[in-house]
Design an enzyme around this catalytic site. Sequence first.
Site, mmCIF file in Angstrom:
data_model
loop_
_atom_site.group_PDB
_atom_site.id
_atom_site.type_symbol
_atom_site.label_atom_id
_atom_site.label_comp_id
_atom_site.label_asym_id
_atom_site.label_seq_id
_atom_site.Cartn_x
_atom_site.Cartn_y
_atom_site.Cartn_z
ATOM 1 N N ARG A 1 1.831 8.719 13.057
ATOM 2 C CA ARG A 1 1.406 9.956 13.740
ATOM 3 C C ARG A 1 -0.100 10.176 13.642
ATOM 4 N NH1 ARG A 1 2.849 15.030 10.516
ATOM 5 N NH2 ARG A 1 1.086 14.078 9.431
ATOM 6 N N TYR B 1 0.845 -1.202 0.000
ATOM 7 C CA TYR B 1 0.000 0.000 0.000
ATOM 8 C C TYR B 1 0.882 1.253 0.000
ATOM 9 C CZ TYR B 1 -3.234 3.640 1.182
ATOM 10 O OH TYR B 1 -3.945 4.815 1.132
ATOM 11 N N PHE C 1 15.078 19.487 -0.900
ATOM 12 C CA PHE C 1 13.707 19.018 -1.121
ATOM 13 C C PHE C 1 13.500 17.602 -0.585
ATOM 14 C CE2 PHE C 1 10.960 16.747 -4.305
ATOM 15 C CZ PHE C 1 9.749 17.210 -3.825
#
Length: 376
Positions: free
Chosen positions: A217, A170, A294
């Site tokens: 989280r 997933y 980035f």
Amino acid sequence: LLQYWAYHQPSRDITAKTEHKTSGYDRETMRKCWELLDHSSRSFASVIKEVDGDLARVICLFYIVLRALDTVEDDMTIPEDVKQPILRSFHEKTVTPGWHFTGSGPDEKDRVVLVEYANVVEEVLRIDPEARDVIVDIARKMGTGMADFAHNAASKGVLSLDTIADYDLYCHYVAGLVGEGLSRLFAATGKEAASIATQLELANSTGLMLQKTNIIRDFREDSDERRFFWPREIWGRAEYGAGVPAKDVTQLLAPGEEKRAAWAQSGMIVDALRHATDALDYCRLLRNQSVFNFVAIPLTMAMATLDLCFMNPAMFQRNIKIRKATAAQLIMQSTNPREVACIFRDYARSIHRRADPADPNFLRISVACARIEQWA
Ligand code: RWZ
């Protein structure tokens, strides 16, 4: 702050400016796309805008395309028979002039991205064909993967994952493929070596570490919305509940189950830490400072977030976030692979120090933290 360059040579005072011109601002459609990016990602918009020249615009569009796909996947008000074909043909819609979608629910936060999608299509059609092919290819793979998981969820009546392999798959679809696509875009735009496009395993791991951190989280928020990404193979372990396996993942939120929840949480965190050394390897391959920033900044933020979540029962009660001052420090320090490795090592030590010998994951934690320490 991101302008300061100490890449690979932190002891020297070399500065190299990034190109810094947010491209496409001369067109109404591209202005709209930058606006959509600001709307849908508070944290990513700022790092994306700091990327050199045209690559920033390409990544902006890539982000919005995948955010739009994610919005369709997430929206439980879209009936299965409508959702499936949209997910599976999203890569084609992305290059169909005028395509947009008004069928998502009114509560959907990123609904506007789909309503205004014709602007995105117009700009995607304008970018270099090689970069465009990458975006379309990743949208196709991600859309197919999401549709398969959504189909499975629809037949069970709930999105949940059984094995760690399912969880990894997933996460590959929703984040590993982002890493793959970005690597190919870095190479296609000439900002990084062509060989970065072949490092798909490392790019996948980098995406997985970021995605898994968010999944850990956001456990409470996702549970409240009846989405369960924590795999049973971790939360269901009998050893977390004095020999009794958890029957349901929501048991982790029940009073009296604090120990089980803590061990499941550390089991999830140690699983995410598994990808940390690959992510560090990936960082080390980058040569362009703006691309490095980035990639590295979200990774150090993720590492800080894993440390914040570790042994933190508040995570099961409410949204927790790293402090603004910590985030600012991490942005300043994430300048080169050595600094990033030091940040990882310090957080690994912090986690290791707080590990409880009574935790069934205690040995796993020691090993995972030692591996990060070894790398650094
Ligand atoms: C960063 C160019 C929102 C694209 C994909 C991301 C939807 C679910 C969310 C596109 C770091 C959290 C943002 C792991 C990549 N997938 N997962 C660009 C997007 C982690 C970023 C978010 C994924 C993503």
